[in-house]
Design an enzyme around this catalytic site. Structure first.
Site, PDB file in Angstrom:
ATOM      1  N   LYS A 166      33.269 -13.813 -19.748  1.00  0.00           N
ATOM      2  CA  LYS A 166      31.970 -13.272 -20.171  1.00  0.00           C
ATOM      3  C   LYS A 166      32.192 -12.404 -21.398  1.00  0.00           C
ATOM      4  CE  LYS A 166      28.193 -10.379 -18.464  1.00  0.00           C
ATOM      5  NZ  LYS A 166      27.713  -9.608 -17.304  1.00  0.00           N
TER       6      LYS A 166
ATOM      7  N   LYS B 232      30.379 -17.648 -20.384  1.00  0.00           N
ATOM      8  CA  LYS B 232      29.092 -17.058 -20.738  1.00  0.00           C
ATOM      9  C   LYS B 232      29.232 -16.253 -22.013  1.00  0.00           C
ATOM     10  CE  LYS B 232      25.965 -13.615 -19.000  1.00  0.00           C
ATOM     11  NZ  LYS B 232      25.736 -12.590 -18.037  1.00  0.00           N
TER      12      LYS B 232
END
Ligand code: PBG
Length: 328
Positions: free
Chosen positions: A196, A249
């Protein structure tokens, strides 16, 4: 070989009407989509999210209708984010039996057979908005781990099928697995927000979830998007710690990471098509600058083509509706 020379390769043979559909090796299936659901304890009825046209914050009372819609669309899972009535520094709402996430999970499970994933973090439950315990002005990794274990167990007890730690603390997957197993939740899966990045594309989400940090930013725990090696290292470590699914992500700015994860590891890979990616397309479409349906289909297809097994996306209900022949 220049045109006119013989034989050149006639690629266009396979692009003829009636033939070209044979070459669609990638397609988007509703059952591979996860829909992010924001549930707000303060609401009596759903409210539109300004920065994400077409998306809502739901009240608990809206859940039966939402479940009906998700089931009709045949989407794969809901991913629940909770906004509590009040925030406090202890963040205890995140693991309370009657915390908003726990209530939302029970409501979804009572009203449908949809799989439910819960986000395991503290960002939305504390006034400072950081993903972990703050000590001396920074996020304390190891103090946060114990709390994540408690949050995960409370979510599993409420009925979550999957818990999704999103805080980017080192060791979070191992400590959550240990906590879940110790309480008998051996069948609860972990979807790790492994890679992320600290991204500008989370902007609209922070309005939706009211989770902007009140000081500093998340760059001391979220990845540097310029560091591909670290993305892979994070994924590798989460697999070693017991992650059942790993996630990349944002999706569109990291399709190369999705592909590398797919090729390097034999675990399911998820990708999060984040709020900024949604709102850009939506805004352009609302201005008449882009064909929404075409753009969304192309975007989601590209994420699957990169190697994702599943995609978390705000477009999920619309896309699934189109596939069922509904015009949304
Ligand atoms: C919270 C969280 C964020 C997103 C998902 N979980 C925001 C953040 O880390 O700042 C972003 C999702 C999106 O933009 O759609 N840890």
């Amino acid at each position: 070989m220049s045109a006119g020379q013989f034989p050149y390769v006639r690629m266009r043979r396979l692009r003829r009407e009636g033939i070209r559909q044979l070459l669609s090796s990638v397609s988007v299936r509703p059952s591979s989509l996860m829909y992010p659901v924001f549930v707000d304890e303060r609401l009596r009825e759903k409210q539109p999210i300004q920065s994400m046209p077409g998306q809502f914050r739901y009240s608990i009372g809206d859940i039966p209708a939402l479940c009906e819609e998700m089931e009709r669309c045949g989407i794969g899972a809901a991913m629940v984010f909770g906004l509590p009535e009040t925030k406090d520094d202890s963040g205890s709402g995140a693991y309370g039996k009657d915390g908003i996430v726990q209530k939302a999970v029970r409501a979804i499970k009572e009203n449908s057979s949809i799989a439910v994933a819960t986000v395991c973090t503290r960002a939305a439950v504390t006034p400072h908005g950081h993903c972990g315990i703050v000590k001396g002005g920074s996020v304390d990794n190891d103090a946060t781990l114990e709390i994540y274990g408690r949050i995960a167990v409370s979510q599993a007890a409420a009925g979550a099928d999957i818990v999704a730690p999103s805080g980017m603390m080192d060791g979070q997957v191992a400590s959550i697995r240990k906590a879940l197993d110790a309480e008998g939740f051996t069948d609860t899966a972990i979807l790790a927000y492994s890679a992320k990045a600290a991204s500008s594309f989370y902007g609209p989400f922070r309005e939706a979830a009211e989770s902007s940090p009140s000081f500093g930013d998340r760059r001391t725990y979220q990845l540097n998007f310029a560091s591909g090696t670290e993305h892979i290292r994070e994924i590798e470590l989460d697999i070693a710690e017991g992650a059942d699914i790993v996630m990349v992500k944002p999706a569109l700015t990291a399709l190369d990471m999705v592909r590398r994860a797919r090729e390097l590891f034999n675990v399911p890979v998820a990708a999060y098509n984040v709020s900024g990616e949604y709102s850009m397309v939506k805004a352009a479409a609302l201005n008449g600058w882009i064909d929404y349906r075409g753009a969304v289909t192309e975007i989601l297809t590209s994420i699957f083509r990169a190697g994702a097994d599943m995609v978390v996306t705000y477009h999920a209900l619309e896309v699934a509706g189109w596939m069922k022949g509904e015009v949304v």
